[in-house]
Write an enzyme that holds these catalytic residues in place. Structure first.
Site, PDB file in Angstrom:
ATOM      1  N   LYS A  86     -44.549  -4.569-117.959  1.00  0.00           N
ATOM      2  CA  LYS A  86     -43.070  -4.226-117.849  1.00  0.00           C
ATOM      3  C   LYS A  86     -42.857  -2.741-117.406  1.00  0.00           C
ATOM      4  CE  LYS A  86     -40.393  -6.469-120.764  1.00  0.00           C
ATOM      5  NZ  LYS A  86     -39.733  -6.901-122.049  1.00  0.00           N
TER       6      LYS A  86
HETATM    7  O1  G3P Z   1     -37.140  -6.594-123.593  1.00  0.00           O
HETATM    8  C1  G3P Z   1     -35.799  -6.796-123.450  1.00  0.00           C
HETATM    9  C2  G3P Z   1     -35.002  -7.919-124.138  1.00  0.00           C
HETATM   10  O2  G3P Z   1     -35.987  -8.098-125.103  1.00  0.00           O
HETATM   11  C3  G3P Z   1     -33.759  -7.277-124.775  1.00  0.00           C
HETATM   12  O3  G3P Z   1     -33.160  -8.030-125.639  1.00  0.00           O
HETATM   13  O4  G3P Z   1     -31.957  -8.909-127.525  1.00  0.00           O
HETATM   14  O5  G3P Z   1     -32.786  -6.627-127.507  1.00  0.00           O
HETATM   15  O6  G3P Z   1     -30.835  -7.258-125.979  1.00  0.00           O
HETATM   16  P1  G3P Z   1     -32.212  -7.723-126.872  1.00  0.00           P
END
Ligand code: G3P
Length: 225
Positions: A86
């Site tokens: 990533k």
């Molecule tokens: O890797 C990015 C993604 O997992 C973000 O998710 O729930 O932390 O906004 P969140």
């Protein structure tokens, strides 16, 4: 559409893999930090659960392109070729993507808040681009719409890229992108559970069980009558 789990919680990964048709596991530095364990140790545990062909997403943490590519080499060496790096969609990130593309290392564009980032990452050769749906919503914009715009911008482009939409606050958002035809989503275990968490489903199954047991006896099934 592929479905990935956005967690490094080993127990949750085992559970979701047991019950759902899952294609991979995604992580980021914050997700790894939550485990409190050494990153490569937990990532190798995940690899052993999902097998060598399961897609495992691991984020580069450096800010400079050259360092990100060094991380990418180490990550693939440790975790195998089914591992996708990533790369944050910054200027340095795009430089790193172009370098990795030439080397045949699989990568995705992440930390996407705008359609412009998504389109550029796709053009740099990213196998997936990851818009953060809920985080975009929290900034006062429309995360689902940004995801759809990126999908539309790259679908006929010939770049070979597609969405790995991330950051969901509910299961309906996942369904909306599935209906729209995106390539993949990654969601936390509770969001995946939510895809079949419905009192009407449970009530219907209970009635079927009750009717069958009324006919054939308590605890009986089609296997033992
Ligand atoms: O890797 C990015 C993604 O997992 C973000 O998710 O729930 O932390 O906004 P969140």
């Amino acid at each position: 559409m592929k479905l990935c789990i956005d967690t490094a919680d080993i127990a949750q990964i085992r559970r979701i893999y047991e019950f759902f048709p899952v294609d991979g596991v995604s992580t980021n530095p914050s997700i790894l930090a939550k485990t409190g364990r050494a990153p490569y140790e937990v990532l190798k545990d995940i690899r052993s659960i999902i097998g060598k062909d399961g897609e495992l997403f691991v984020q580069a943490t450096a800010k400079k392109a050259e360092s990100m590519t060094e991380e990418a080499h180490r990550i693939v060496r440790e975790l195998g070729e089914g591992t996708l790096i990533k790369i944050p969609c910054t200027q340095e990130g795009f430089k790193a993507m172009k370098m990795l593309h030439g080397e045949g290392i699989r990568f995705i564009g992440t930390a996407i808040y705008t359609a412009m980032q998504g389109w550029l990452a796709a053009k740099c050769g990213a196998e997936y681009v990851a818009p953060y749906v809920n985080r975009i919503d929290n900034m006062g914009f429309d995360g689902i719409q940004v995801a759809k715009d990126i999908h539309d911008a790259i679908k006929g482009s010939g770049y070979g890229s597609g969405l790995l939409a991330a950051s969901f606050k509910n299961s309906q958002q996942v369904l909306e992108l599935a209906v729209y035809g995106v390539k993949a989503v990654t969601a936390a275990p509770d969001i995946i559970d939510g895809l079949v968490k419905n009192a009407a489903i449970d009530a219907a199954i209970d009635v079927f069980t009750e009717d069958f047991e009324g006919l054939c006896g308590k605890g009986r099934t089609m296997a033992d009558i």
